[in-house]
Design a protein around this motif. Structure first.
Motif, PDB file in Angstrom:
ATOM      1  N   PRO A  88       0.780  -1.248   0.000  1.00  0.00           N
ATOM      2  CA  PRO A  88       0.000   0.000   0.000  1.00  0.00           C
ATOM      3  C   PRO A  88       0.811   1.299   0.000  1.00  0.00           C
ATOM      4  N   ALA A  89       2.125   1.228  -0.133  1.00  0.00           N
ATOM      5  CA  ALA A  89       2.915   2.456  -0.261  1.00  0.00           C
ATOM      6  C   ALA A  89       2.466   3.214  -1.519  1.00  0.00           C
ATOM      7  N   PRO A  90       2.535   4.554  -1.525  1.00  0.00           N
ATOM      8  CA  PRO A  90       2.034   5.356  -2.649  1.00  0.00           C
ATOM      9  C   PRO A  90       3.034   5.478  -3.797  1.00  0.00           C
ATOM     10  N   ASP A  91       3.920   4.503  -3.941  1.00  0.00           N
ATOM     11  CA  ASP A  91       5.015   4.596  -4.911  1.00  0.00           C
ATOM     12  C   ASP A  91       4.524   4.765  -6.343  1.00  0.00           C
ATOM     13  N   PHE A  92       3.431   4.077  -6.698  1.00  0.00           N
ATOM     14  CA  PHE A  92       2.939   4.151  -8.081  1.00  0.00           C
ATOM     15  C   PHE A  92       2.569   5.585  -8.443  1.00  0.00           C
ATOM     16  N   SER A  93       1.860   6.263  -7.559  1.00  0.00           N
ATOM     17  CA  SER A  93       1.465   7.657  -7.823  1.00  0.00           C
ATOM     18  C   SER A  93       2.683   8.569  -7.906  1.00  0.00           C
ATOM     19  N   LEU A  94       3.665   8.332  -7.038  1.00  0.00           N
ATOM     20  CA  LEU A  94       4.889   9.140  -7.059  1.00  0.00           C
ATOM     21  C   LEU A  94       5.615   8.988  -8.394  1.00  0.00           C
ATOM     22  N   CYS A  95       5.685   7.766  -8.885  1.00  0.00           N
ATOM     23  CA  CYS A  95       6.354   7.521 -10.170  1.00  0.00           C
ATOM     24  C   CYS A  95       5.546   8.089 -11.326  1.00  0.00           C
ATOM     25  N   LEU A  96       4.241   7.889 -11.294  1.00  0.00           N
ATOM     26  CA  LEU A  96       3.386   8.339 -12.395  1.00  0.00           C
ATOM     27  C   LEU A  96       3.454   9.853 -12.554  1.00  0.00           C
ATOM     28  N   PHE A  97       3.614  10.558 -11.455  1.00  0.00           N
ATOM     29  CA  PHE A  97       3.699  12.020 -11.484  1.00  0.00           C
ATOM     30  C   PHE A  97       4.873  12.491 -12.330  1.00  0.00           C
ATOM     31  N   LEU A  98       5.918  11.686 -12.438  1.00  0.00           N
ATOM     32  CA  LEU A  98       7.122  12.067 -13.172  1.00  0.00           C
ATOM     33  C   LEU A  98       7.119  11.584 -14.622  1.00  0.00           C
ATOM     34  N   ILE A  99       6.049  10.915 -15.033  1.00  0.00           N
ATOM     35  CA  ILE A  99       5.977  10.373 -16.388  1.00  0.00           C
ATOM     36  C   ILE A  99       5.098  11.276 -17.245  1.00  0.00           C
ATOM     37  N   PRO A 100       5.597  11.758 -18.380  1.00  0.00           N
ATOM     38  CA  PRO A 100       4.820  12.676 -19.224  1.00  0.00           C
ATOM     39  C   PRO A 100       3.477  12.074 -19.629  1.00  0.00           C
ATOM     40  N   GLU A 101       2.481  12.935 -19.772  1.00  0.00           N
ATOM     41  CA  GLU A 101       1.121  12.481 -20.102  1.00  0.00           C
ATOM     42  C   GLU A 101       1.085  11.747 -21.439  1.00  0.00           C
ATOM     43  N   ARG A 102       1.888  12.197 -22.400  1.00  0.00           N
ATOM     44  CA  ARG A 102       1.898  11.546 -23.715  1.00  0.00           C
ATOM     45  C   ARG A 102       2.364  10.097 -23.599  1.00  0.00           C
ATOM     46  N   LEU A 112      -1.602  -0.309 -16.796  1.00  0.00           N
ATOM     47  CA  LEU A 112      -1.044  -0.262 -15.447  1.00  0.00           C
ATOM     48  C   LEU A 112      -1.798   0.734 -14.563  1.00  0.00           C
ATOM     49  N   ILE A 113      -2.253   1.834 -15.131  1.00  0.00           N
ATOM     50  CA  ILE A 113      -3.037   2.812 -14.380  1.00  0.00           C
ATOM     51  C   ILE A 113      -4.375   2.206 -13.960  1.00  0.00           C
ATOM     52  N   VAL A 114      -4.985   1.459 -14.862  1.00  0.00           N
ATOM     53  CA  VAL A 114      -6.249   0.778 -14.533  1.00  0.00           C
ATOM     54  C   VAL A 114      -6.023  -0.243 -13.416  1.00  0.00           C
ATOM     55  N   LEU A 115      -4.945  -1.018 -13.523  1.00  0.00           N
ATOM     56  CA  LEU A 115      -4.631  -2.003 -12.483  1.00  0.00           C
ATOM     57  C   LEU A 115      -4.426  -1.316 -11.136  1.00  0.00           C
ATOM     58  N   SER A 116      -3.744  -0.189 -11.147  1.00  0.00           N
ATOM     59  CA  SER A 116      -3.525   0.563  -9.919  1.00  0.00           C
ATOM     60  C   SER A 116      -4.844   1.006  -9.306  1.00  0.00           C
ATOM     61  N   HIS A 117      -5.747   1.475 -10.143  1.00  0.00           N
ATOM     62  CA  HIS A 117      -7.052   1.934  -9.659  1.00  0.00           C
ATOM     63  C   HIS A 117      -7.823   0.780  -9.025  1.00  0.00           C
ATOM     64  N   TYR A 118      -7.785  -0.385  -9.647  1.00  0.00           N
ATOM     65  CA  TYR A 118      -8.484  -1.545  -9.091  1.00  0.00           C
ATOM     66  C   TYR A 118      -7.919  -1.919  -7.721  1.00  0.00           C
ATOM     67  N   LEU A 119      -6.604  -1.840  -7.586  1.00  0.00           N
ATOM     68  CA  LEU A 119      -5.991  -2.177  -6.303  1.00  0.00           C
ATOM     69  C   LEU A 119      -6.349  -1.142  -5.238  1.00  0.00           C
ATOM     70  N   GLU A 120      -6.294   0.120  -5.597  1.00  0.00           N
ATOM     71  CA  GLU A 120      -6.591   1.181  -4.626  1.00  0.00           C
ATOM     72  C   GLU A 120      -8.022   1.108  -4.123  1.00  0.00           C
ATOM     73  N   THR A 121      -8.924   0.601  -4.960  1.00  0.00           N
ATOM     74  CA  THR A 121     -10.340   0.504  -4.586  1.00  0.00           C
ATOM     75  C   THR A 121     -10.718  -0.916  -4.170  1.00  0.00           C
ATOM     76  N   ALA A 122      -9.709  -1.774  -4.001  1.00  0.00           N
ATOM     77  CA  ALA A 122      -9.919  -3.159  -3.538  1.00  0.00           C
ATOM     78  C   ALA A 122     -10.868  -3.940  -4.445  1.00  0.00           C
ATOM     79  N   ARG A 123     -10.835  -3.663  -5.726  1.00  0.00           N
ATOM     80  CA  ARG A 123     -11.648  -4.431  -6.693  1.00  0.00           C
ATOM     81  C   ARG A 123     -10.763  -5.534  -7.264  1.00  0.00           C
ATOM     82  N   PHE A 124     -10.537  -6.524  -6.426  1.00  0.00           N
ATOM     83  CA  PHE A 124      -9.540  -7.546  -6.760  1.00  0.00           C
ATOM     84  C   PHE A 124      -9.983  -8.453  -7.897  1.00  0.00           C
TER      85      PHE A 124
END
Length: 237
Positions: A88-102, A112-124
């Motif tokens: 549950p560390a917020p590492d994914f968000s920290l890394c994503l912040f540094l990756i250009p939108e394009r 990977l963003i979708v997978l992250s969202h599923y994990l954050e909302t416990a939709r296993f």
């Protein structure tokens, strides 16, 4: 046998030395693009040795911002998978912040963003379905499945005192005999208890913690306050 142990020790020393070298590079030259190859190699080292360094990976992503033409999307994807494994560390968000939108708009990163969202909302259930469709992205990194299973168990332990077998099976994506063996291991090593539920099949009693047993949090808080008071007494004296 002795030679195997010796080789294993040498490999561990090499990994430790590599880690120390990269950490030194990051500390001394965090904005020097010349260390990019070392940082990229270190990502691959983390994958192969199942280790992890958020600081080194964040440094790499920052350098990619200054040198976008040198960015390796394969390396970035591996960094994000490793960050997912750290939940549950917020590492994914920290890394994503540094990756250009394009870059984030590429299919593998959208996945990977979708997978992250599923994990954050416990939709296993949705998470495992999506991961199964994209094995080529996540299975590149050894230990991915086990790390997510550990995270799912962590989430369940925050919510349940006793969890139905069906809920646990869905959360960790294990069923049947494999689940039986997993439960045997947890009972033997981590204090889980198997119970027979009424009309709902098997129940698994999870170890007590301050979240699934709030009274533990109160007693823990009380003990901390008392400890602080006992430390103050000598000062006042």
């Amino acid at each position: 046998m002795g030679r195997e142990i010796e080789k294993g020790g040498q490999k561990q020393q090499q990994q430790t030395a590599a880690s120390y070298t990269v950490e030194h590079l990051v500390a001394v030259n965090p904005y020097n693009p010349d260390i990019l190859p070392d940082l990229e190699n270190y990502v691959n080292e983390q994958v192969s040795s199942q280790t992890y360094s958020l600081d080194a990976n964040l440094c790499l992503l920052r350098l990619y911002q200054f040198e976008p033409e040198r960015m390796s999307t394969q390396i970035v994807a591996r960094v994000l998978v490793k960050a997912l494994m750290a939940m549950p560390a917020p590492d994914f968000s920290l890394c994503l912040f540094l990756i250009p939108e394009r870059v984030q708009m590429e299919d593998q990163f959208k996945t990977l963003i979708v997978l992250s969202h599923y994990l954050e909302t416990a939709r296993f259930h949705q998470f495992w379905d999506e991961a199964a469709k994209n094995r080529h992205i996540v299975e590149v990194v050894p230990g991915f499945e086990q790390a997510i299973q550990a995270y799912a168990i962590h989430v369940l332990s925050l919510t349940y005192q006793k969890v139905p077998r069906s809920v646990l099976a869905e959360a960790i994506n294990i069923e049947g005999l494999s689940l039986d063996k997993f439960l045997e291991h947890q009972v033997a090593n981590f204090g889980w208890v198997l119970e027979k539920g009424q009309g709902r099949g098997q129940l698994i009693a999870l170890p007590h913690n301050e979240f699934n047993h709030p009274e533990l949090k109160k007693s823990t808080a009380d003990s901390i306050v008392l400890e602080h008071i006992t430390r103050i007494f000598p000062i006042l004296g």
